[in-house]
Scaffold this active site. Structure first.
Site, short mmCIF file in Angstrom:
data_model
loop_
_atom_site.label_atom_id
_atom_site.label_comp_id
_atom_site.label_asym_id
_atom_site.label_seq_id
_atom_site.Cartn_x
_atom_site.Cartn_y
_atom_site.Cartn_z
N LYS A 1 -18.69 -15.46 2.42
CA LYS A 1 -19.97 -14.68 2.72
C LYS A 1 -20.55 -14.28 1.49
O LYS A 1 -20.20 -13.84 0.39
CB LYS A 1 -19.67 -13.09 3.10
CG LYS A 1 -19.13 -13.59 4.56
CD LYS A 1 -18.73 -12.17 5.06
CE LYS A 1 -17.28 -11.34 5.45
NZ LYS A 1 -16.07 -11.73 5.58
N GLY B 1 -12.25 -4.99 0.21
CA GLY B 1 -13.67 -3.93 0.30
C GLY B 1 -14.08 -3.67 -0.96
O GLY B 1 -15.01 -3.53 -1.12
N ARG C 1 1.24 -1.21 -0.10
CA ARG C 1 -0.04 -0.04 0.34
C ARG C 1 0.62 1.29 0.11
O ARG C 1 0.59 2.16 -0.05
CB ARG C 1 -1.23 -0.18 1.06
CG ARG C 1 -2.26 -0.97 1.05
CD ARG C 1 -3.29 -0.53 2.29
NE ARG C 1 -4.16 -1.72 2.57
CZ ARG C 1 -5.12 -1.60 2.78
NH1 ARG C 1 -4.83 -1.72 4.12
NH2 ARG C 1 -6.23 -2.68 2.98
N GLY D 1 -7.50 -10.60 0.95
CA GLY D 1 -6.56 -10.40 1.70
C GLY D 1 -5.61 -12.08 1.62
O GLY D 1 -4.97 -12.08 1.50
#
Ligand code: AMP
Length: 402
Positions: free
Chosen positions: A202, A383, A38, A360
């Site tokens: 999910k 996300g 990042r 991740g």
């Protein structure tokens, strides 16, 4: 990306840029950075501003201190790291708002950087607070958002702060890249065949994506816990496999099957599965067809036939997106499927395909196989990537356009 201004649309000479970055990097117990992706990806933005002799005020969050300042979540440890990476002076301020940072910005020389303490030491950061945003806005002339990892969050520094920079706000080069790469899938701009592989547990976080991409994807591969609701709705036996409980999912799945019945062959589900009699690495295992899982057993990895099928599709794809493991890859005995996918995507990329991997877990499995450097682009926000793929204009981007 016409309407979104980027740092390339501004000259930063004699200006102070307030740059929202995502320096929420993983660290070990010694506060050493274990993955600096990042930060590295934000460096081009920083260098562009510095090369034009602008001042930079860097703002970021780090971890989840929930409004309580502490040594554990301080960003101070980044000062040395950034100074070495950038080969310029990086100053630090223990406050984000008030007289002290204002004075430090004033004293900062053009071509230098001031890193502010963790934004989340202020509870107002996560609560879209106008006052906190106003105080922060005093620290810069131009607002730059280069924090893709939090661009889907309704946090003060992402959605409210840019309101105070009418006409003087833009995205950074990391953010620009992420948007451009995602457009290959969202707008079907990528070279065909386009393949999207979604896994994980999910399904609620990913199901809407299918509707958005079905019109231009050539292959949609579904693996992991995400596949069982599909199998169940088709009348298969899933035993004790993970099924996310959510009534909306069943409705959405039925809608997908009805609305896209002529395109349903684009969606590829695993055909066989490695099942276990308990949720642990050392459990008894069997390989069975995915729609014949007995009660008392659960599917924890895709089987060898499915690995072969998924890898063959990857092998002929020219544009590939991957988010989510196809099994409980954290258990070695159920990691083969996910590791095989990681290797297949890396190999295909070496042969010229474009690959974008986010989340991740997927990135961790690439690391297990030492092939993370072979991927075209590792997204800095799992996300935010999923939110974009749901065709949602990220709030952090809307705030720049408005
Ligand atoms: P997500 O956050 O939705 O991407 O889910 C990631 C998690 O899904 C990982 O921790 C995996 O262990 C888990 N997962 C993948 N496949 C399965 C499965 N078949 N059963 C249970 N968990 C799974």
């Amino acid at each position: 990306m016409k309407e979104i201004k980027t740092v390339d649309d501004f000259n930063f000479e004699n200006k102070t840029a307030l740059v929202r970055v995502d320096f929420n990097v993983p660290i070990n117990k010694l506060h050493e950075i274990t993955d600096d992706t990042r930060i590295r990806y934000s460096i081009p933005t920083i260098q562009k501003i510095i090369s034009e002799k602008g001042k930079i005020v860097l703002i970021s969050h780090f971890g989840r201190p929930k409004g309580i300042p502490s040594q554990t979540f301080s960003l101070k440890f980044l000062v040395d790291y950034l100074s070495k990476q950038l080969k310029i002076t990086v100053n630090f301020c223990e406050n984000c708002i008030g007289k002290i940072p204002l004075k430090k910005v004033d004293e900062l020389k053009y071509g230098e950087i001031l890193l502010l303490e963790n934004l989340r030491f202020y509870k107002e950061e996560e609560k879209e607070n106008e006052n906190f945003a106003y105080e922060l806005s005093k620290l810069g002339d131009i607002y730059v958002n280069d924090a893709f990892g939090v661009a889907h969050r309704y946090h003060t520094s992402i959605t409210i702060l840019p309101k105070f920079f009418s006409g003087k706000k833009c995205i950074g080069l990391l953010m620009k890249k992420e948007i451009q790469y995602l457009d290959q899938f969202l707008l079907g701009k990528g070279k065909k065949p386009i393949t999207i592989l979604l896994g994980g547990a999910k399904i609620s976080s990913k199901i809407e994506i299918i509707e958005n991409i079905i019109d231009f994807a050539d292959y949609i591969l579904i693996g992991g816990g995400m596949s069982y609701p599909f199998i169940k709705i088709k009348g298969g036996m899933v035993g004790d496999s993970i099924i996310e409980k959510n009534k909306k999912i069943e409705k959405t799945l039925k809608k997908i099957f009805r609305k896209y019945h002529n395109k349903i062959n684009i969606i590829h589900l695993p055909k066989d599965v490695v099942i276990a009699d308990s949720f642990k690495n050392e459990s008894n295992t069997k390989i069975v067809p995915i729609d014949s899982i007995p009660n008392g057993w659960m599917g924890l990895d895709i089987g060898p036939y499915s690995i072969k099928n998924f890898c063959q599709i990857i092998e002929k794809s020219k544009t590939i997106l991957w988010n989510g493991p196809v099994g409980v890859f954290e258990f070695e005995n159920f990691s083969l499927g996910t590791r095989s996918i990681a290797k297949a995507i890396a190999n295909r990329t070496e042969k010229g395909a474009f690959s974008l991997v986010g989340g991740g877990d997927s990135i961790a499995s690439l690391k297990m196989e030492n092939c993370e450097n072979k991927i075209s682009y590792l997204s800095t926000g799992g996300g935010a990537m999923l939110a974009s793929l749901k065709n949602k204009m990220l709030p952090g981007i809307s705030a720049i356009i408005l």
